[in-house]
Design a protein around this motif. Structure first.
Motif, PDB file in Angstrom:
ATOM      1  N   PHE A  70      60.647 -14.769 -19.140  1.00  0.00           N
ATOM      2  CA  PHE A  70      60.319 -13.358 -19.385  1.00  0.00           C
ATOM      3  C   PHE A  70      58.961 -13.205 -20.048  1.00  0.00           C
ATOM      4  O   PHE A  70      58.092 -12.470 -19.585  1.00  0.00           O
ATOM      5  N   LYS A  71      58.760 -13.930 -21.147  1.00  0.00           N
ATOM      6  CA  LYS A  71      57.520 -13.722 -21.890  1.00  0.00           C
ATOM      7  C   LYS A  71      56.299 -14.244 -21.142  1.00  0.00           C
ATOM      8  O   LYS A  71      55.219 -13.654 -21.209  1.00  0.00           O
ATOM      9  N   GLU A  72      56.475 -15.331 -20.371  1.00  0.00           N
ATOM     10  CA  GLU A  72      55.338 -15.865 -19.634  1.00  0.00           C
ATOM     11  C   GLU A  72      54.984 -14.992 -18.431  1.00  0.00           C
ATOM     12  O   GLU A  72      53.806 -14.812 -18.107  1.00  0.00           O
ATOM     13  N   ALA A  73      55.992 -14.432 -17.771  1.00  0.00           N
ATOM     14  CA  ALA A  73      55.722 -13.526 -16.654  1.00  0.00           C
ATOM     15  C   ALA A  73      55.021 -12.267 -17.147  1.00  0.00           C
ATOM     16  O   ALA A  73      54.057 -11.786 -16.548  1.00  0.00           O
ATOM     17  N   LEU A  74      55.489 -11.741 -18.278  1.00  0.00           N
ATOM     18  CA  LEU A  74      54.877 -10.542 -18.845  1.00  0.00           C
ATOM     19  C   LEU A  74      53.451 -10.835 -19.318  1.00  0.00           C
ATOM     20  O   LEU A  74      52.527 -10.041 -19.081  1.00  0.00           O
ATOM     21  N   ALA A  75      53.264 -11.984 -19.948  1.00  0.00           N
ATOM     22  CA  ALA A  75      51.932 -12.365 -20.426  1.00  0.00           C
ATOM     23  C   ALA A  75      50.956 -12.544 -19.273  1.00  0.00           C
ATOM     24  O   ALA A  75      49.771 -12.202 -19.376  1.00  0.00           O
ATOM     25  N   PHE A  76      51.454 -13.067 -18.158  1.00  0.00           N
ATOM     26  CA  PHE A  76      50.582 -13.277 -17.003  1.00  0.00           C
ATOM     27  C   PHE A  76      50.082 -11.945 -16.465  1.00  0.00           C
ATOM     28  O   PHE A  76      48.911 -11.812 -16.092  1.00  0.00           O
ATOM     29  N   LYS A  77      50.952 -10.950 -16.441  1.00  0.00           N
ATOM     30  CA  LYS A  77      50.540  -9.621 -15.995  1.00  0.00           C
ATOM     31  C   LYS A  77      49.568  -8.994 -16.985  1.00  0.00           C
ATOM     32  O   LYS A  77      48.571  -8.365 -16.605  1.00  0.00           O
ATOM     33  N   GLU A  78      49.846  -9.171 -18.275  1.00  0.00           N
ATOM     34  CA  GLU A  78      49.037  -8.518 -19.307  1.00  0.00           C
ATOM     35  C   GLU A  78      47.647  -9.124 -19.426  1.00  0.00           C
ATOM     36  O   GLU A  78      46.656  -8.399 -19.573  1.00  0.00           O
ATOM     37  N   SER A  79      47.545 -10.451 -19.403  1.00  0.00           N
ATOM     38  CA  SER A  79      46.257 -11.084 -19.741  1.00  0.00           C
ATOM     39  C   SER A  79      45.976 -12.372 -18.970  1.00  0.00           C
ATOM     40  O   SER A  79      45.033 -13.069 -19.311  1.00  0.00           O
ATOM     41  N   GLN A  80      46.816 -12.690 -17.985  1.00  0.00           N
ATOM     42  CA  GLN A  80      46.768 -13.992 -17.326  1.00  0.00           C
ATOM     43  C   GLN A  80      47.025 -15.117 -18.334  1.00  0.00           C
ATOM     44  O   GLN A  80      46.594 -16.246 -18.160  1.00  0.00           O
ATOM     45  N   GLY A  81      47.736 -14.795 -19.401  1.00  0.00           N
ATOM     46  CA  GLY A  81      48.118 -15.787 -20.402  1.00  0.00           C
ATOM     47  C   GLY A  81      47.030 -16.184 -21.366  1.00  0.00           C
ATOM     48  O   GLY A  81      47.151 -17.204 -22.034  1.00  0.00           O
ATOM     49  N   ARG A  82      45.978 -15.377 -21.495  1.00  0.00           N
ATOM     50  CA  ARG A  82      44.831 -15.740 -22.336  1.00  0.00           C
ATOM     51  C   ARG A  82      44.951 -15.138 -23.735  1.00  0.00           C
ATOM     52  O   ARG A  82      44.961 -13.930 -23.902  1.00  0.00           O
ATOM     53  N   TYR A  83      44.999 -16.006 -24.713  1.00  0.00           N
ATOM     54  CA  TYR A  83      45.160 -15.566 -26.101  1.00  0.00           C
ATOM     55  C   TYR A  83      43.948 -14.790 -26.630  1.00  0.00           C
ATOM     56  O   TYR A  83      44.091 -13.946 -27.514  1.00  0.00           O
ATOM     57  N   THR A  84      42.775 -15.064 -26.148  1.00  0.00           N
ATOM     58  CA  THR A  84      41.560 -14.479 -26.722  1.00  0.00           C
ATOM     59  C   THR A  84      41.041 -13.274 -25.934  1.00  0.00           C
ATOM     60  O   THR A  84      39.967 -12.762 -26.240  1.00  0.00           O
ATOM     61  N   LEU A  85      41.793 -12.812 -24.967  1.00  0.00           N
ATOM     62  CA  LEU A  85      41.331 -11.699 -24.140  1.00  0.00           C
ATOM     63  C   LEU A  85      41.382 -10.367 -24.888  1.00  0.00           C
ATOM     64  O   LEU A  85      42.360 -10.054 -25.559  1.00  0.00           O
ATOM     65  N   ILE A  86      40.303  -9.599 -24.776  1.00  0.00           N
ATOM     66  CA  ILE A  86      40.277  -8.208 -25.232  1.00  0.00           C
ATOM     67  C   ILE A  86      39.933  -7.362 -24.017  1.00  0.00           C
ATOM     68  O   ILE A  86      38.898  -7.575 -23.383  1.00  0.00           O
ATOM     69  N   ASN A  87      40.789  -6.390 -23.671  1.00  0.00           N
ATOM     70  CA  ASN A  87      40.500  -5.608 -22.474  1.00  0.00           C
ATOM     71  C   ASN A  87      39.563  -4.435 -22.783  1.00  0.00           C
ATOM     72  O   ASN A  87      39.124  -4.247 -23.919  1.00  0.00           O
ATOM     73  N   SER A  88      39.273  -3.639 -21.780  1.00  0.00           N
ATOM     74  CA  SER A  88      38.285  -2.568 -21.924  1.00  0.00           C
ATOM     75  C   SER A  88      38.737  -1.462 -22.865  1.00  0.00           C
ATOM     76  O   SER A  88      37.920  -0.660 -23.327  1.00  0.00           O
TER      77      SER A  88
END
Length: 214
Positions: A70-88
């Motif tokens: 669950f958490k990995e599928a959701l993370a993949f949608k949210e950020s491709q699993g990247r801890y350091t990502l900041i979106n627009s």
């Protein structure tokens, strides 16, 4: 026949040896992950899936119906699993937290959050616990029912709450799923409820005052 038997037996023994060696190595490695710790691997890159139909049909990696799935599928949608990502829009980390959500679970230093994978994993579980409490009545009332073509499950409700907040999920049910509630990128709560339904989130205990201690 004897040669074939020796060949296949050798292959089996080699495979077993490699498996046991890997297990022994990972058990000694402090970075080994359990569902209570942190996923340190990096998911493969993928272009953003903007089309909702493509999103619903896309098979994310690590989508076993466990909590980890669950958490990995959701993370993949949210950020491709990247801890350091900041979106627009300024949402941060593997699970794309906003500042208000961080404050709600006791995190006030966004820089520390962005650079601390373990803290992000703890934050995700804390927010799930808080949302599970906020939506406990909706989970009890609607789980297993079909709302506007979507089979409602606890994990789907929690995923939708992660996208748009617990209040938006309550509006979804109040309007029987007929109102298209979306985030600022146009992703609907309905799509999250459908895509992330059926996972085991019983691991998360509802907690109205879930906070991070660090």
């Amino acid at each position: 026949m004897i040669k074939k038997w020796i060949y296949y037996t050798s292959i089996a023994l080699i495979t077993a040896f490699i498996t046991l060696s890997f297990k022994a190595t990972t058990e000694k490695n402090s970075n080994v992950v359990t569902q209570d710790e942190v996923s340190f691997y990096i998911l493969p890159s993928l272009e953003d899936i903007d089309n909702e139909a493509e999103f619903l049909n896309f098979n994310f990696p690590y989508t076993g119906k466990t909590f980890t799935g669950f958490k990995e599928a959701l993370a993949f949608k949210e950020s491709q699993g990247r801890y350091t990502l900041i979106n627009s829009l300024g949402y941060m980390g593997k699970y794309q937290f906003g500042r208000s959500a961080l404050r709600a679970i006791g995190i006030h230093d966004s820089s520390e959050f962005l650079n601390n994978p373990r803290l992000q994993e703890k934050a995700f579980k804390a927010l799930l616990a808080k949302n599970k409490w906020e939506l406990r009545k909706e989970i009890e009332m609607y789980e297993g029912k079909v709302i506007n073509g979507v089979v409602v499950t606890e994990s789907g409700i929690l995923a939708a709450a992660h996208l748009g907040g617990a209040g938006s999920v309550k509006k979804f049910f109040k309007n029987k799923g007929k109102r298209a509630i979306k985030d600022q990128y146009g992703t609907t709560l309905k799509s999250y409820m459908k895509k992330f339904g059926g996972y085991d989130t019983s691991f998360i205990q509802a907690n109205s005052n879930a906070k991070i201690k660090h």
